[in-house]
Each structure stands twice: as structure tokens, then as C-alpha cells.
Design a protein around this motif. Structure first.
Motif, PDB file in Angstrom:
ATOM      1  N   SER A  52       0.853  -1.195   0.000  1.00  0.00           N
ATOM      2  CA  SER A  52       0.000   0.000   0.000  1.00  0.00           C
ATOM      3  C   SER A  52       0.884   1.237   0.000  1.00  0.00           C
ATOM      4  O   SER A  52       2.096   1.148   0.191  1.00  0.00           O
ATOM      5  CB  SER A  52      -0.897   0.022   1.235  1.00  0.00           C
TER       6      SER A  52
ATOM      7  N   ARG B 137      -1.544  -8.476   2.016  1.00  0.00           N
ATOM      8  CA  ARG B 137      -2.778  -7.664   2.083  1.00  0.00           C
ATOM      9  C   ARG B 137      -3.889  -8.456   2.754  1.00  0.00           C
ATOM     10  O   ARG B 137      -4.649  -7.920   3.554  1.00  0.00           O
ATOM     11  CB  ARG B 137      -3.211  -7.250   0.671  1.00  0.00           C
ATOM     12  N   ILE B 142      -5.438  -5.213   4.271  1.00  0.00           N
ATOM     13  CA  ILE B 142      -5.095  -3.923   3.680  1.00  0.00           C
ATOM     14  C   ILE B 142      -5.572  -3.928   2.230  1.00  0.00           C
ATOM     15  O   ILE B 142      -5.395  -4.912   1.517  1.00  0.00           O
ATOM     16  CB  ILE B 142      -3.562  -3.689   3.717  1.00  0.00           C
ATOM     17  N   SER B 144      -5.165  -2.239  -1.461  1.00  0.00           N
ATOM     18  CA  SER B 144      -4.186  -1.446  -2.208  1.00  0.00           C
ATOM     19  C   SER B 144      -4.805  -0.091  -2.554  1.00  0.00           C
ATOM     20  O   SER B 144      -5.925  -0.011  -3.019  1.00  0.00           O
ATOM     21  CB  SER B 144      -3.789  -2.168  -3.481  1.00  0.00           C
ATOM     22  N   ASP B 145      -4.057   0.974  -2.275  1.00  0.00           N
ATOM     23  CA  ASP B 145      -4.594   2.302  -2.596  1.00  0.00           C
ATOM     24  C   ASP B 145      -3.725   2.994  -3.650  1.00  0.00           C
ATOM     25  O   ASP B 145      -3.738   4.215  -3.778  1.00  0.00           O
ATOM     26  CB  ASP B 145      -4.696   3.155  -1.321  1.00  0.00           C
TER      27      ASP B 145
END
Lengths: 200, 163
Positions: A52, B137, B142, B144-145
Motif C-alpha cells: 500500500s 494484504r 489492507i 491497495s490504494d
């Protein structure tokens, strides 16, 4: 000494463990994540940059942070890698042979040989040889002089010195850096522990 | 500051109260393995009852079990102790499920139990090292951004790490 943070009180409505985890795992405080990362080998750590945006930013800043680098060296070196690692540089002859055979820019710079006592191995000795390819501007700089040059290593960073040029390579993250030209004469003393000033 | 001399064995007992009201009576030497408790105890005129509104009784109990083991083993200073502690630690984290591990880690961090945090984060690292990005993830929940293309770019730049 860090003062524990106050956390918002969660409602005690019955929730499944899964959904609780889903909500809370993202809450891992950065300081805890940093501690976890300090135990993760370099390759995995670099790969996790893709998880991320926040992981990307955090890992990028950590690999430049001397405090983290020292901790990482301590943790990962002690536990994951063997205690006796020796580095063997390819002799120039082998090097040139490879070079001419491939007819390309030379990239096989050195060979790393790891020897450690394997508790599980019957023979007690286990050898792992690994050849690192360094595909960097370095290959263009390499001359016979470089091969005769001073080579030493410390904490996994390899130092090559020739013609008043000093190059530091970190095979673990496959990066090389040429140091600014120095007016000092390069001595044959070897490399000091430079992790304080030169993180990864 | 410390008034207890080494010759007399006067042990102060502390009462630790968890978020769900569960209380634990522990020796000061055990509880002060935790930095947060140590700070509170060092304050002048500190009380023997310490409320810990952020830690559930189940996990506080586990943290204290660890403290007790390490406080006891540290008092008799024989050389095999280090090995005993290591072996005990290994057993302690061996069968922890992800949920327990997470809450235990949060409790240890909150209570500034540095050594315990080390032990638990090493355990987490052993579970995630070598894993794929997607698996990470999944584990940490989480999403993904990254903008489209950004992730590919990072992968390309560090392609060796994805081999």
C-alpha cells in the motif's frame, strides 16, 4: 519512554472475530510495524513496498534510517543468516572468461559463498554459493584496474576502490553508489563499520 | 529512589486491573518487566492498584505469565538460563493464532514490554517473510490504494525482489 496511547473504546456488541480482525489489523501502530519489519529479510521488505501507499512510504524511509538499519542488521543477521558467512570474489581470470564468452557488458562482479554449520545436515557443513549480478553503471566503470583494486566488505556492503574512486554495493538490495571523489588517499585498511553514516 | 535493599526480601505486591475488571496480584519485580508499569511504580507515592483500561484480562494474563517467567529466570543467574528462556519463549509463541498474536502484541506494546514486543514481532515476521504482496494484504486486511500503474512501476523498479 513512550507513553501508551489511549485508544478509542470499542463497542462490545457481538462481532465475529473475522470482522474484528478486519477492522483492527489495519490499526497496527507504525511503531509495531517497524518492529516487525526489523525482522523481515531485505528481499521481502522491498517486495512489501507494493502492499500500500503507507507501507511504500514507511519502508522507503526506514531503509534510509540508520537506527532501523542497525536494528535490522542485528535482528536479521543473527537469526536468519548464518554466523559464518564469507565472501569470495571471483578471480579476474574467471571474470574475464565470463566476460568474453558473453560478449556483453560485464556484470558478474563477485561471488558470494556462504558456509555454515547445518544442525540438520548429517555432514555438519552446508555450503551455499551465490553469484550476484550487478547490473549497474558500475559495469561500465569496470576495468582491469578495478579487478586488481581494493575490495572489502562490512555488514553486507561491499566496497571497491580503484583510481581514487570508491564504490559501495549492497547486493541485498542490488544497489550501488559511487562515492564523491575524495582527496584522501585510499588506504588498504579495509572497511570500518559505516552503518552509522551509510545506511543501506 | 528504590528503597528495597538487596539483602532483605521485602516484595511489594501490585494489583493490576484489566479493562474487563479482572485483577491480577503480582510481585513488583514481575510487573516492572513492563516499562509502563515500571514508570508508574517509580512515581512517588504510587498506589498498589493499577488500572489498565486498554488491556483485556485474557491478554494481560498472558503478558504477566511471560513477565513472571522472565523475572524468575533472571534472578538465578546460571548460564543455562538464557537457553531455558529461549526455549520457553519458543513454546510461548509456537501455537498462537493470528488473533491472539495481534491482541497480545497490542497489549505488550501498550505496556512497553520491549522484550516481549521483540519476541512477538519476530514471530509475526516469521509468518510473513517470503510471502507475496497479495498474501500480505490478506493477512493485514489492507486494500491497495495505489493509482493504476503505480504498483507496476514499483514492481518494475524492484523486479529482483519479486523473483
Amino acid at each position: 519512554v513512550p507513553i501508551p496511547k489511549q485508544r478509542a473504546k470499542r463497542s462490545s456488541i457481538a462481532v465475529t472475530i473475522e470482522s474484528l480482525m478486519a477492522r483492527r489489523c489495519c490499526d497496527l501502530p507504525e511503531e509495531v510495524l517497524v518492529e516487525i519489519f526489523s525482522w523481515v529479510p531485505p528481499q521481502s521488505l522491498i517486495r512489501f513496498k507494493c502492499v500500500s501507499k503507507s507501507w511504500y512510504a514507511l519502508i522507503n524511509s526506514l531503509v534510509k534510517n540508520p537506527e532501523f538499519v542497525n536494528k535490522h542488521l542485528r535482528n536479521v543477521d543473527d537469526k536468519v543468516f548464518s554466523s559464518a558467512t564469507c565472501l569470495v570474489f571471483s578471480p579476474p581470470a574467471v571474470f574475464w572468461q565470463r566476460h568474453s564468452k558473453r560478449g556483453s557488458e560485464c556484470s558478474k562482479l563477485f561471488t558470494s559463498l556462504t558456509i555454515f554449520d547445518g544442525d540438520n545436515e548429517r555432514d555438519g557443513v552446508n555450503c551455499v554459493g551465490e553469484v550476484f549480478d550487478l547490473d549497474t553503471p558500475l559495469s561500465k566503470l569496470i576495468t582491469a584496474e578495478a579487478l586488481m583494486s581494493d575490495r572489502s566488505h562490512c555488514n553486507g556492503i561491499i566496497c571497491l576502490a580503484f583510481n581514487r574512486t570508491v564504490i559501495l554495493c549492497n547486493p541485498a538490495i542490488k544497489e550501488c553508489r559511487t562515492l564523491p571523489k575524495s582527496c584522501l588517499t585510499i588506504s588498504r585498511k579495509g572497511m570500518q563499520d559505516s552503518s552509522e553514516i551509510m545506511p543501506y | 529512589m528504590s528503597s528495597s535493599s538487596t539483602t532483605t526480601t521485602t516484595t511489594r505486591l501490585l494489583m493490576l486491573k484489566a479493562s474487563d475488571g479482572v485483577t491480577f496480584e503480582v510481585e513488583e519485580a514481575v510487573a516492572t518487566k513492563l516499562g509502563a508499569i515500571n514508570n508508574m511504580v517509580e512515581e512517588e507515592g504510587s498506589e498498589d492498584l493499577i488500572c489498565l483500561p486498554n488491556v483485556n484480562g485474557k491478554f494481560l494474563g498472558m503478558v504477566l505469565e511471560w513477565c513472571k517467567k522472565h523475572a524468575n529466570n533472571n534472578t538465578n543467574s546460571d548460564k543455562g538460563n538464557d537457553e531455558v528462556n529461549k526455549w520457553w519463549d519458543k513454546e510461548f509463541v509456537m501455537d498462537l493464532d493470528q488473533n491472539t498474536l495481534y491482541h497480545l502484541l497490542m497489549a505488550a506494546d501498550y505496556l512497553s514490554g520491549t522484550e516481549l514486543v521483540d519476541l512477538l514481532t519476530e514471530k509475526v515476521a516469521s509468518m510473513i517473510r517470503g510471502k507475496k504482496v497479495e498474501e500480505i494484504r490478506e493477512t493485514f486486511k489492507i486494500k491497495s490504494d495505489f493509482l493504476p500503474g503505480q504498483e507496476e512501476e514499483i514492481r518494475k523498479k524492484n523486479s529482483w525482489a519479486f523473483e
